[in-house]
Design an enzyme around this catalytic site. Sequence first.
Site, short mmCIF file in Angstrom:
data_model
loop_
_atom_site.label_atom_id
_atom_site.label_comp_id
_atom_site.label_asym_id
_atom_site.label_seq_id
_atom_site.Cartn_x
_atom_site.Cartn_y
_atom_site.Cartn_z
N ASN A 284 4.68 -9.85 9.59
CA ASN A 284 4.96 -8.62 10.44
C ASN A 284 6.35 -8.34 10.15
O ASN A 284 7.23 -8.60 11.07
CB ASN A 284 4.55 -8.89 11.91
CG ASN A 284 4.81 -7.60 12.53
OD1 ASN A 284 5.09 -6.49 11.96
ND2 ASN A 284 4.97 -7.63 13.89
N TRP A 285 6.42 -7.28 9.26
CA TRP A 285 7.77 -6.96 8.79
C TRP A 285 8.47 -6.17 9.98
O TRP A 285 9.62 -5.79 9.75
CB TRP A 285 7.94 -6.24 7.51
CG TRP A 285 7.82 -7.28 6.52
CD1 TRP A 285 7.11 -8.47 6.29
CD2 TRP A 285 7.62 -7.06 4.93
NE1 TRP A 285 6.90 -9.08 5.23
CE2 TRP A 285 7.32 -8.12 4.12
CE3 TRP A 285 7.96 -5.93 4.38
CZ2 TRP A 285 7.17 -8.22 2.90
CZ3 TRP A 285 7.62 -5.91 2.92
CH2 TRP A 285 7.36 -7.22 2.16
N LYS A 286 7.80 -5.40 10.80
CA LYS A 286 8.43 -4.66 11.71
C LYS A 286 8.96 -3.37 10.78
O LYS A 286 8.61 -3.13 9.94
CB LYS A 286 9.31 -5.05 12.74
CG LYS A 286 8.19 -6.52 13.22
CD LYS A 286 9.13 -7.09 14.58
CE LYS A 286 8.42 -8.23 15.06
NZ LYS A 286 8.67 -8.73 16.10
N HIS B 127 0.18 -4.52 19.02
CA HIS B 127 1.51 -5.39 18.88
C HIS B 127 2.26 -5.17 20.17
O HIS B 127 2.15 -3.94 20.74
CB HIS B 127 2.40 -5.14 17.70
CG HIS B 127 3.71 -6.12 17.66
ND1 HIS B 127 4.64 -5.88 18.39
CD2 HIS B 127 3.15 -7.36 17.12
CE1 HIS B 127 5.47 -7.25 18.19
NE2 HIS B 127 4.87 -8.15 17.38
N GLU C 136 5.29 -4.83 21.02
CA GLU C 136 6.26 -3.76 20.70
C GLU C 136 5.57 -2.28 20.95
O GLU C 136 6.12 -1.29 21.50
CB GLU C 136 7.08 -4.15 19.70
CG GLU C 136 7.95 -5.14 19.56
CD GLU C 136 8.23 -5.83 18.37
OE1 GLU C 136 7.98 -5.27 17.35
OE2 GLU C 136 8.87 -6.96 18.54
N GLU D 78 0.28 -13.72 20.75
CA GLU D 78 1.70 -13.65 21.05
C GLU D 78 2.25 -13.50 22.49
O GLU D 78 2.37 -12.57 23.00
CB GLU D 78 2.16 -12.37 20.07
CG GLU D 78 1.67 -12.22 18.76
CD GLU D 78 2.40 -11.81 17.58
OE1 GLU D 78 2.99 -12.34 16.89
OE2 GLU D 78 2.96 -10.55 18.13
N GLY E 70 10.79 -12.82 18.96
CA GLY E 70 12.02 -12.87 18.45
C GLY E 70 13.03 -13.55 19.35
O GLY E 70 14.30 -13.09 19.27
N SER F 250 8.04 -16.64 17.27
CA SER F 250 9.16 -17.24 16.80
C SER F 250 8.45 -18.56 15.89
O SER F 250 9.23 -19.73 15.78
CB SER F 250 9.95 -17.87 17.92
OG SER F 250 10.75 -17.07 18.56
N GLY G 222 6.89 -12.96 12.35
CA GLY G 222 8.02 -11.65 12.31
C GLY G 222 9.25 -12.30 11.54
O GLY G 222 9.27 -12.12 10.26
N GLY G 223 10.25 -12.37 12.27
CA GLY G 223 11.53 -12.86 11.68
C GLY G 223 11.42 -13.41 10.52
O GLY G 223 12.12 -13.23 9.50
P1 PGA Z 1 8.70 -13.37 15.71
O1 PGA Z 1 7.88 -11.90 15.82
O2 PGA Z 1 8.29 -14.35 14.62
O3 PGA Z 1 9.96 -12.72 15.20
O4 PGA Z 1 8.97 -14.03 17.02
C1 PGA Z 1 6.50 -12.25 15.87
C2 PGA Z 1 5.69 -11.04 16.02
O5 PGA Z 1 6.47 -9.92 16.71
O6 PGA Z 1 4.73 -10.75 15.41
#
Ligand code: PGA
Length: 234
Positions: free
Chosen positions: A6-8, A92, A94, A158, A164, A194, A215-216
């Site tokens: 997930n590149w956001k 998600h 966010e 999640e 994050g 994470s 994500g990251g």
């Molecule tokens: P993260 O994000 O791996 O940076 O914690 C995961 C996500 O938001 O899907």
Amino acid sequence: MLIAGNWKMYKGQAETAEFCIELKRSLADVEAVDVAVCPPFPSLAVGVQILAGTDIAVAAQNVHWEEEGAFTGEVSAPMLRELGVYGAIVGHSERRQLFGETDEGVGRRTRAALDAGLSVIACVGETEEERERRETEDVLRRQLSVLEAEDNLVIAYEPVWAIGTGKTATPEIAEEAHEFIKGLLDVPVLYGGSVKPENAEELLSLPAVDGALVGGASLDVESFASICLSASRS
Ligand code: PGA
């Protein structure tokens, strides 16, 4: 086993092209793992183009429930299909926390995407306060109540406190939540929060963990490829 990145809101077309060319090379000999990247909308087309003919899929980060209409800022499932996109993330945290998406909306987005032939990664998970108040199961039950088990549906567990933050769920917490989710909905469950090369092997070896939403660590091609390799070994 599915590993999705997930590149956001990172990587425009040029960076996406560079990443996909390198990922294709890194994963050329990797078997037994499904891999997807989820770039922002403007970078989907270039991803689809470069990864055509490989087993690496391209998915969007959201999708609207209507096919078209007066919904400024939204993108529909048929539009994504036309681009050659294979699926979408929905719900998600966010989107829920920063953009006011509701369980009902998540249900409608998921339904429309599946009906249009997209695969869906629907995200669920409790906040830190909800976990402290021992509400995790109630929250998961409520978030899952709008979804039905289907072939192209995958859930991503999640925990919001792990996204994050560098804090990962312990194997016990992840396993317990995944078991609980599977008891309500018989679909594969990815872990997210994470995930990085250093902890991927342990998390992916858990019996109830069917993959990861990263994500990251998915923004760096070497670390993402390394997580995909861990998945192919577990
Ligand atoms: P993260 O994000 O791996 O940076 O914690 C995961 C996500 O938001 O899907």
